[in-house]
Design a protein around this motif. Sequence first.
Motif, mmCIF file in Angstrom:
data_model
loop_
_atom_site.group_PDB
_atom_site.id
_atom_site.type_symbol
_atom_site.label_atom_id
_atom_site.label_comp_id
_atom_site.label_asym_id
_atom_site.label_seq_id
_atom_site.Cartn_x
_atom_site.Cartn_y
_atom_site.Cartn_z
ATOM 1 N N LEU A 82 -5.179 1.113 7.506
ATOM 2 C CA LEU A 82 -5.540 2.084 8.541
ATOM 3 C C LEU A 82 -6.426 3.156 7.905
ATOM 4 C CD1 LEU A 82 -5.064 3.007 11.479
ATOM 5 C CD2 LEU A 82 -3.068 4.279 10.654
ATOM 6 N N LEU A 123 8.256 7.468 2.863
ATOM 7 C CA LEU A 123 9.099 6.485 3.559
ATOM 8 C C LEU A 123 9.465 5.344 2.609
ATOM 9 C CD1 LEU A 123 10.428 5.502 6.151
ATOM 10 C CD2 LEU A 123 8.303 4.352 6.737
ATOM 11 N N LEU A 124 8.465 4.884 1.869
ATOM 12 C CA LEU A 124 8.711 3.772 0.939
ATOM 13 C C LEU A 124 9.823 4.128 -0.037
ATOM 14 C CD1 LEU A 124 5.034 2.664 0.265
ATOM 15 C CD2 LEU A 124 6.843 1.250 1.276
ATOM 16 N N LYS A 148 11.788 16.114 20.525
ATOM 17 C CA LYS A 148 12.513 15.248 19.586
ATOM 18 C C LYS A 148 13.982 15.606 19.601
ATOM 19 C CE LYS A 148 12.907 14.612 14.564
ATOM 20 N NZ LYS A 148 12.214 14.678 13.272
ATOM 21 N N SER A 166 3.921 2.642 9.606
ATOM 22 C CA SER A 166 5.332 2.241 9.502
ATOM 23 C C SER A 166 5.802 1.613 10.818
ATOM 24 C CB SER A 166 6.215 3.448 9.168
ATOM 25 O OG SER A 166 6.332 4.305 10.292
ATOM 26 N N ASP A 185 7.654 9.040 14.194
ATOM 27 C CA ASP A 185 7.807 9.898 15.368
ATOM 28 C C ASP A 185 6.470 10.313 15.974
ATOM 29 O OD1 ASP A 185 10.521 9.804 15.291
ATOM 30 O OD2 ASP A 185 10.775 11.718 14.225
ATOM 31 N N ALA A 234 -4.239 -5.242 7.062
ATOM 32 C CA ALA A 234 -5.057 -4.167 7.640
ATOM 33 C C ALA A 234 -4.701 -2.806 7.055
ATOM 34 C CB ALA A 234 -4.879 -4.151 9.158
ATOM 35 N N LEU A 272 3.538 15.841 1.581
ATOM 36 C CA LEU A 272 3.143 14.558 0.982
ATOM 37 C C LEU A 272 2.905 13.481 2.026
ATOM 38 C CD1 LEU A 272 5.668 14.049 -1.962
ATOM 39 C CD2 LEU A 272 3.194 14.292 -2.149
ATOM 40 N N ALA A 273 3.752 13.479 3.055
ATOM 41 C CA ALA A 273 3.736 12.397 4.047
ATOM 42 C C ALA A 273 2.418 12.411 4.808
ATOM 43 C CB ALA A 273 4.895 12.592 5.022
ATOM 44 N N THR A 274 1.870 11.235 5.065
ATOM 45 C CA THR A 274 0.582 11.149 5.753
ATOM 46 C C THR A 274 0.771 10.683 7.200
ATOM 47 O OG1 THR A 274 0.209 8.835 5.150
ATOM 48 C CG2 THR A 274 -0.548 10.523 3.587
ATOM 49 N N TRP A 302 0.858 -1.197 0.000
ATOM 50 C CA TRP A 302 0.000 0.000 0.000
ATOM 51 C C TRP A 302 0.884 1.233 0.000
ATOM 52 C CZ3 TRP A 302 -2.135 -3.205 4.362
ATOM 53 C CH2 TRP A 302 -3.235 -3.958 3.945
ATOM 54 N N ASN A 357 2.905 7.341 8.662
ATOM 55 C CA ASN A 357 3.817 7.464 9.801
ATOM 56 C C ASN A 357 3.479 6.419 10.856
ATOM 57 O OD1 ASN A 357 4.758 8.904 12.490
ATOM 58 N ND2 ASN A 357 5.877 9.831 10.809
ATOM 59 N N GLY A 380 1.632 8.490 1.051
ATOM 60 C CA GLY A 380 2.424 9.585 0.464
ATOM 61 C C GLY A 380 3.663 9.067 -0.259
ATOM 62 N N GLY A 381 4.088 7.871 0.083
ATOM 63 C CA GLY A 381 5.243 7.246 -0.567
ATOM 64 C C GLY A 381 6.589 7.770 -0.092
ATOM 65 N N MET A 435 -10.564 9.908 3.142
ATOM 66 C CA MET A 435 -9.542 9.539 4.130
ATOM 67 C C MET A 435 -8.594 10.686 4.464
ATOM 68 S SD MET A 435 -8.612 5.573 3.257
ATOM 69 C CE MET A 435 -7.088 5.494 4.149
ATOM 70 N N SER A 495 14.817 11.210 13.785
ATOM 71 C CA SER A 495 15.020 11.324 15.235
ATOM 72 C C SER A 495 15.977 10.258 15.749
ATOM 73 C CB SER A 495 13.675 11.167 15.939
ATOM 74 O OG SER A 495 13.146 9.890 15.678
HETATM 75 C C1 LIG Z 1 13.825 13.416 4.060
HETATM 76 C C2 LIG Z 1 12.910 12.600 4.947
HETATM 77 C C3 LIG Z 1 12.888 12.864 6.304
HETATM 78 C C4 LIG Z 1 12.054 12.122 7.147
HETATM 79 N N1 LIG Z 1 12.025 12.442 8.473
HETATM 80 C C5 LIG Z 1 11.182 11.776 9.297
HETATM 81 C C6 LIG Z 1 11.114 12.119 10.678
HETATM 82 O O1 LIG Z 1 11.767 13.045 11.163
HETATM 83 N N2 LIG Z 1 10.281 11.399 11.469
HETATM 84 C C7 LIG Z 1 9.496 10.386 10.978
HETATM 85 O O2 LIG Z 1 8.742 9.783 11.730
HETATM 86 N N3 LIG Z 1 9.545 10.044 9.671
HETATM 87 C C8 LIG Z 1 10.365 10.695 8.821
HETATM 88 N N4 LIG Z 1 10.405 10.361 7.496
HETATM 89 C C9 LIG Z 1 9.647 9.198 7.022
HETATM 90 C C10 LIG Z 1 8.264 9.522 6.404
HETATM 91 O O3 LIG Z 1 8.296 10.698 5.665
HETATM 92 C C11 LIG Z 1 7.142 9.633 7.416
HETATM 93 O O4 LIG Z 1 7.149 8.531 8.313
HETATM 94 C C12 LIG Z 1 5.765 9.725 6.740
HETATM 95 O O5 LIG Z 1 4.785 10.146 7.666
HETATM 96 C C13 LIG Z 1 5.315 8.429 6.082
HETATM 97 O O6 LIG Z 1 4.063 8.679 5.464
HETATM 98 P P1 LIG Z 1 3.798 8.304 3.945
HETATM 99 O O7 LIG Z 1 2.377 8.661 3.665
HETATM 100 O O8 LIG Z 1 4.788 8.893 3.027
HETATM 101 O O9 LIG Z 1 3.963 6.710 4.027
HETATM 102 P P2 LIG Z 1 4.342 5.705 2.865
HETATM 103 O O10 LIG Z 1 5.781 5.844 2.517
HETATM 104 O O11 LIG Z 1 3.356 5.775 1.747
HETATM 105 O O12 LIG Z 1 4.082 4.316 3.644
HETATM 106 C C14 LIG Z 1 4.853 3.965 4.771
HETATM 107 C C15 LIG Z 1 4.435 2.545 5.204
HETATM 108 O O13 LIG Z 1 3.123 2.545 5.754
HETATM 109 C C16 LIG Z 1 2.234 1.731 4.976
HETATM 110 N N5 LIG Z 1 0.991 2.490 4.922
HETATM 111 C C17 LIG Z 1 0.848 3.792 4.544
HETATM 112 N N6 LIG Z 1 -0.412 4.179 4.745
HETATM 113 C C18 LIG Z 1 -1.079 3.111 5.252
HETATM 114 C C19 LIG Z 1 -2.434 2.899 5.673
HETATM 115 N N7 LIG Z 1 -3.360 3.880 5.629
HETATM 116 N N8 LIG Z 1 -2.774 1.665 6.133
HETATM 117 C C20 LIG Z 1 -1.862 0.672 6.215
HETATM 118 N N9 LIG Z 1 -0.569 0.817 5.828
HETATM 119 C C21 LIG Z 1 -0.197 2.033 5.357
HETATM 120 C C22 LIG Z 1 2.908 1.539 3.632
HETATM 121 O O14 LIG Z 1 2.519 0.316 3.031
HETATM 122 C C23 LIG Z 1 4.378 1.545 4.044
HETATM 123 O O15 LIG Z 1 4.729 0.284 4.554
HETATM 124 C C24 LIG Z 1 11.224 11.089 6.619
HETATM 125 C C25 LIG Z 1 11.257 10.837 5.238
HETATM 126 C C26 LIG Z 1 12.081 11.570 4.415
HETATM 127 C C27 LIG Z 1 12.067 11.280 2.933
#
Ligand SMILES: Cc1cc2nc3c(=O)[nH]c(=O)nc-3n(C[C@H](O)[C@H](O)[C@H](O)COP(=O)(O)OP(=O)(O)OC[C@H]3O[C@@H](n4cnc5c(N)ncnc54)[C@H](O)[C@@H]3O)c2cc1C
Length: 340
Positions: free
Chosen positions: A179, A46-47, A233, A129, A133, A177, A120-122, A40, A126, A43-44, A71, A243
């Motif tokens: 979320l 972390l992936l 943090k 994953s 944080d 599951a 972008l990040a959701t 899934w 967060n 925002g992509g 959502m 962090s």
């Molecule tokens: C430069 C940079 C700095 C960062 N700094 C931090 C930081 O300081 N602290 C921190 O916590 N993170 C950090 N991150 C990581 C990331 O950006 C965040 O954790 C972000 O909130 C992830 O959200 P996303 O929507 O991009 O998740 P995605 O990358 O799309 O998904 C992350 C994981 O969650 C799963 N997933 C996503 N949404 C759902 C859902 N609704 N239900 C079930 N599974 C789901 C996906 O399958 C994947 O395994 C950083 C990333 C980058 C690129």
Amino acid sequence: MNTHWSKDDMPPIYKPVVWEPADAEEAVALKREYGADAVWVAGGTLLRTQWEGGVAPMPAHMIRLDTIAGMRSIIEETEYVTVGALATLKQCGQHAALQQYANALYMACRHIAAPAVRNLATLGGNVASAVGDALPALLVHDASLLWVDGEVASLHHEQDAVDWMEQVRMGRRSLQAVLLGIRFPKGPVEAGSLLRSSSDIGEETTVDLSANAVSYWTDEKGERWRELCFFRKLGRREAFTPSLVTVALRCWISERGELTRVRVAAGGGSGLAMRLLQCESMLEGRSYDASWLPELASMAAQEFVSYSDPFAEAPYRQQSAGNLLAAGVWESIRDIEEGR
Ligand SMILES: Cc1cc2nc3c(=O)[nH]c(=O)nc-3n(C[C@H](O)[C@H](O)[C@H](O)COP(=O)(O)OP(=O)(O)OC[C@H]3O[C@@H](n4cnc5c(N)ncnc54)[C@H](O)[C@@H]3O)c2cc1C
């Protein structure tokens, strides 16, 4: 449902099938069909780092979650604030209801990554994953998680965040599951302490208020309690950095300085967030006195289960968690005493 195939001229490794489910049930069904070959994507952010860093392979099937309607909303109701899993960190870090009722989360979302990433990040990504944080903030706010889960008979269910973290720790989390959202109880807050008027209830409000919202409630004996809540943090450098350690605390303090309903949590890096129950017991019912802060710091350092990696040893993270916690309490009380 639409499906897109990437361009034919790309190398085979970069040819994932991208699915666009219309609802969470369809997203779960797709995951069940393709199993470990499917991921899934919210925002992509972390992936993408995982794919680029070689930590995880690019999957054969990407299941978009941002095609699912409804959502992204943050909804304030009488007893709860519910954040859609697709709400961005930027949205959460600007939302008046979260600032008021889930202040540790509000602050966490303002300190994760950099502004471009937060666009972008959701919050769902967060949380899902399991190492985000935001998680210590969920734990101190008694948040619950709303799932559509292919492994439970009823499909839809609500689960305390603390229980889910325990499942993660035991390696028993459901891999089927999605979320849907995160629910924050408002707690015993009095209407009179709100920054926003009650006419906001049920509406989505997005404002940027930098000052802390303050919540109060009055107990049956007429004593007034004020919320004390913070998120801290420690990163590898000053800003825009992953962090090493995060801590959050939420409690209520009376006019006499007594603390109650204490919640303390720590996490950070790729470690799992946890409630610090011994610290909570130590603080519950105590009256504030700066002389017990070193004891709090040392208890948190002992209780926090952490890990070593090339950036920091476990003892450093544990001691830092204790120091962040004690400093956070000291600073928050000082702010109250100075009328902030
Ligand atoms: C430069 C940079 C700095 C960062 N700094 C931090 C930081 O300081 N602290 C921190 O916590 N993170 C950090 N991150 C990581 C990331 O950006 C965040 O954790 C972000 O909130 C992830 O959200 P996303 O929507 O991009 O998740 P995605 O990358 O799309 O998904 C992350 C994981 O969650 C799963 N997933 C996503 N949404 C759902 C859902 N609704 N239900 C079930 N599974 C789901 C996906 O399958 C994947 O395994 C950083 C990333 C980058 C690129």
